[in-house]
Motif scaffolding. Structure first.
Motif, PDB file in Angstrom:
ATOM      1  N   GLN A  99      26.930  28.425  69.948  1.00 43.69           N
ATOM      2  CA  GLN A  99      27.646  27.228  70.384  1.00 43.69           C
ATOM      3  C   GLN A  99      28.950  27.117  69.618  1.00 43.69           C
ATOM      4  OE1 GLN A  99      24.529  24.466  68.737  1.00 43.69           O
ATOM      5  NE2 GLN A  99      26.278  23.289  68.026  1.00 43.69           N
ATOM      6  N   ASP A 143      32.572  22.643  67.320  1.00 47.41           N
ATOM      7  CA  ASP A 143      33.426  21.481  67.562  1.00 47.41           C
ATOM      8  C   ASP A 143      33.059  20.733  68.838  1.00 47.41           C
ATOM      9  OD1 ASP A 143      34.170  23.664  69.050  1.00 47.41           O
ATOM     10  OD2 ASP A 143      36.316  23.284  68.924  1.00 47.41           O
ATOM     11  N   SER A 144      32.642  21.456  69.854  1.00 53.26           N
ATOM     12  CA  SER A 144      32.430  20.813  71.148  1.00 53.26           C
ATOM     13  C   SER A 144      30.966  20.732  71.533  1.00 53.26           C
ATOM     14  CB  SER A 144      33.162  21.592  72.233  1.00 53.26           C
ATOM     15  OG  SER A 144      32.660  22.913  72.276  1.00 53.26           O
ATOM     16  N   ASP A 145      30.082  21.314  70.718  1.00 56.76           N
ATOM     17  CA  ASP A 145      28.666  21.423  71.073  1.00 56.76           C
ATOM     18  C   ASP A 145      28.483  22.159  72.393  1.00 56.76           C
ATOM     19  OD1 ASP A 145      28.061  20.061  68.816  1.00 56.76           O
ATOM     20  OD2 ASP A 145      27.584  18.162  69.795  1.00 56.76           O
ATOM     21  N   GLY A 146      29.519  22.841  72.851  1.00 60.92           N
ATOM     22  CA  GLY A 146      29.421  23.543  74.122  1.00 60.92           C
ATOM     23  C   GLY A 146      28.586  24.799  73.956  1.00 60.92           C
ATOM     24  N   LEU A 174      40.764  17.194  71.112  1.00 61.68           N
ATOM     25  CA  LEU A 174      40.403  17.251  69.709  1.00 61.68           C
ATOM     26  C   LEU A 174      41.658  17.486  68.880  1.00 61.68           C
ATOM     27  CD1 LEU A 174      37.947  17.371  67.774  1.00 61.68           C
ATOM     28  CD2 LEU A 174      37.936  19.838  68.117  1.00 61.68           C
ATOM     29  N   ILE A 216      22.911  20.993  67.409  1.00 59.45           N
ATOM     30  CA  ILE A 216      22.675  20.347  68.704  1.00 59.45           C
ATOM     31  C   ILE A 216      21.292  20.692  69.247  1.00 59.45           C
ATOM     32  CG2 ILE A 216      23.853  22.219  69.982  1.00 59.45           C
ATOM     33  CD1 ILE A 216      23.996  18.538  70.952  1.00 59.45           C
ATOM     34  N   TRP A 276      28.712  18.750  80.547  1.00 60.78           N
ATOM     35  CA  TRP A 276      27.352  18.970  80.064  1.00 60.78           C
ATOM     36  C   TRP A 276      26.998  17.955  78.988  1.00 60.78           C
ATOM     37  CZ3 TRP A 276      31.512  22.101  79.197  1.00 60.78           C
ATOM     38  CH2 TRP A 276      31.932  22.264  77.887  1.00 60.78           C
ATOM     39  N   LEU A 324      31.643  15.100  69.067  1.00 65.04           N
ATOM     40  CA  LEU A 324      31.853  15.153  67.621  1.00 65.04           C
ATOM     41  C   LEU A 324      30.668  14.567  66.857  1.00 65.04           C
ATOM     42  CD1 LEU A 324      35.634  14.214  67.283  1.00 65.04           C
ATOM     43  CD2 LEU A 324      34.586  16.449  67.623  1.00 65.04           C
ATOM     44  N   ARG A 363      29.256  11.149  77.759  1.00 65.39           N
ATOM     45  CA  ARG A 363      28.669  12.052  76.775  1.00 65.39           C
ATOM     46  C   ARG A 363      29.153  11.727  75.382  1.00 65.39           C
ATOM     47  NH1 ARG A 363      31.716  17.473  75.850  1.00 65.39           N
ATOM     48  NH2 ARG A 363      29.912  17.760  74.545  1.00 65.39           N
TER      49      ARG A 363
END
Lengths: 259, 318
Positions: free
Chosen positions: A119, A122-125, A26, B268, B113, B132, B129
């Motif tokens: 979460q 930026d990464s949706d992690g 990123l 999300i 993931w 952004l 996947r």
């Protein structure tokens, strides 16, 4: 209680976000802000200590030194200090490497409670806490929408696919909260002024006793191979309402034969 | 390749999402096994054979009754070490995500993931996947085995191919810290109410509606369009609208022809439940709301002025 909140600085959602084609990382040159979801975790930490009337809130992060500017918002909200792990060797850490470096920094803090937001914007992690909990060998409660502490037990209520759970764990523990848990406070002017004077430790991997080969790209177990544009969604349009938006929606739905 | 799929069991039923991932794993080729973990779950294990598992490992123990991730990390880590699996795949859920990430740390294994697909290429596993806010698609890989993948909900359909599986017991050795968190109560969510899963038109309301009573706007718009009303986790948690209407990771997955989002930011958690919608229209006053990244028509504006006008115009059309 001594509470450590894991936070990160992310590119401002208002700026164009891109992935560098060379490094496939990123592009973080844009203005950075405190990850908005982390504000809920900081708010919850402050509230827990306000209720008990004592304790410390320390923000723990991994990132470039300039991330301090963004993390200072957490100090302005009321957190006591920041520990930022910043090291060339940590650049490009994936989840397994990030969890290693964070856990090393957290071990030093020896907090009663480690908090995460829901979460990274930026990464949706949304899985880092479980890896950190395993490394710290501490019980985990995730997706928490209501949190209470009594004596040395923490109780979290959460929603899953199947209903509402109430989970209890002894402290020390790791908890991830959702953005439904609270409404984060805005930093006061006094808070903003005072933030600069609060302790902000920038530490290297060796400072926290971390093995540099287990962080960064060397320690990562995943790679990004290729980048490609997404399958097109047709002609995506974005309009600003100037009084005619309702008519524009009707025209759009007619054109799509949805009316 | 040797692949293990976590088969999530809820109230004695193997979840369709994990059976879908199992069906996919069977197509990747090589040896495919499943693992079922819980209390009183031995009976459902053999059923996974029909979806492509050659072996199903079972960890059946009262200490595994609650759907908590940490004791499951212990079981799967033991199994992977004993059986040398190359791939460990999960269907995304609250439980599976925590379990997969905990396992990654335990095994020092890579985890990717939110995968919208997995395939085998020259003996390697490759995942796809979106990143952004779906503005870019990335192909991801792992540096060596074991490789852990969490597949997006609803990516693969469960396909019954009619095989049978050998059932074997997995060793159960639990760490003290893994059993420290306990589930003290669980309320099953009410599933009553109109089904939003079958509606062709959905009007969804989020926190941007401002208050519970403003859901009337969403209801009126849904009525004039002949659709149903859906919501987000934030408004359900706030008590504005019933759980049965919730779309997203911990709610329902919907695929209407038309989705209209009112005051929904598109985190999300919500997106995974509605990204399969045909046409997406969203109204939000925040120009940077992530939902605009995947809307066909995005309106930056105050829904309290736009929606009443929209209802009026639609009514006038008759």
């Amino acid at each position: 209680m001594r509470i450590a909140v894991c936070v990160k600085s992310v590119p401002d959602a208002g700026s164009a976000r891109t992935i560098e084609s060379g490094t496939k990382r990123l592009d973080r040159s844009a203005d950075a802000v405190l990850n908005p979801y982390d504000a809920n975790a900081i708010e919850e930490a402050l509230r827990l200590n306000e209720t008990s009337g004592e304790g410390e809130v320390v923000l723990v992060s991994l990132g470039p030194e300039k991330a301090l500017d963004a993390l200072r918002k957490g100090l302005a909200m009321g957190a006591d200090r920041v520990v930022l792990v910043s090291d060339e060797a940590a650049i490009g850490s994936d989840l397994v490497a990030t969890s290693y470096a964070l856990a090393k920094a957290l071990e030093r803090e020896d907090a009663d409670l480690v908090l995460f937001g829901q979460q990274g914007s930026d990464s949706d992690g949304a899985v880092l806490w479980a890896a950190v909990a395993d490394r710290l060998r501490r019980p985990l409660i995730s997706q928490v929408a209501e949190l209470t502490v009594s004596d040395s037990t923490i109780t979290g209520k959460r929603q899953t696919e199947n209903g509402y759970d109430t989970i209890q764990a002894p402290l020390p523990a790791v908890v991830a909260v959702t953005d439904a848990i609270n409404e984060p406070r805005y930093p006061s002017l006094k808070g903003i002024m005072g933030a600069k004077k609060k302790p902000q430790d920038v530490v290297s991997l060796s400072d926290i006793g971390a093995d540099a080969t287990r962080a960064g790209e060397a320690g990562s177990r995943t790679t990004v191979m290729t980048l490609s544009p997404p399958p097109p969604r047709g002609d995506s349009k974005k309009i600003e309402d100037d009084g005619s938006a309702a008519a524009a929606i009707v025209a759009f739905l007619e054109e799509k034969k949805l009316l | 390749m040797k692949t293990l799929v976590f088969l999530e069991s809820v109230d004695g039923v193997l979840q369709a999402g994990s059976l879908g991932v199992l069906s996919r794993a069977a197509k990747l080729g090589g040896e495919v096994a499943g693992v079922v973990i819980g209390s009183g779950v031995a009976g459902v294990a053999a059923g996974a054979g029909a979806y492509g598992a050659q072996i199903v490992y079972v960890a059946d123990d009262p200490r595994l009754a609650s759907a908590l991730p940490q004791p499951r990390v212990d079981v799967i880590a033991g199994l992977v070490t004993a059986q040398s699996f190359d791939n460990i795949l999960f269907a995304q859920s609250v439980l599976a995500s925590d379990l997969a990430a905990g396992l990654a740390a335990r095994l020092e294994a890579g985890v990717n993931w939110d995968l919208a697909g997995v395939e085998e290429r020259g003996g390697e596993l490759i995942g796809t996947r979106a990143a952004l806010g779906d503005s870019v698609y990335v192909e991801v890989a792992w540096k060596g085995a074991p490789r852990i993948g969490i597949v997006r909900a609803g990516t693969y359909a469960a396909e019954e191919t009619g095989g049978s599986a050998q059932v074997e017991n997995a060793a159960i050795e639990l760490q003290d810290f893994s059993t420290a968190a306990v589930l003290v109560s669980q309320d099953r969510a009410e599933q009553a109410g109109p089904s939003i899963e079958d509606a062709e038109i959905i009007v969804a309301g989020g926190r941007g509606l401002g208050a519970a009573e403003h859901f009337k706007l969403a209801e009126e718009l849904a009525e004039v369009l002949g659709g149903a009303v859906a919501s987000t986790r934030a408004v359900v948690d706030a008590g504005w609208y019933p759980y049965a209407s919730q779309v997203g990771q911990t709610g329902k997955t919907i695929t209407p022809k038309l989705y209209i989002g009112l005051g929904i930011s598109g985190a999300i958690q919500h997106k995974v439940g509605m990204q399969g919608s045909g046409t997406i229209v969203s109204i939000n006053k925040d120009a940077h709301a992530p939902i605009f990244d995947y809307s066909d028509l995005g309106v930056v504006g105050d829904l309290h002025t736009v929606v009443p006008k929209l209802i009026e115009l639609l009514r006038a059309r008759g």
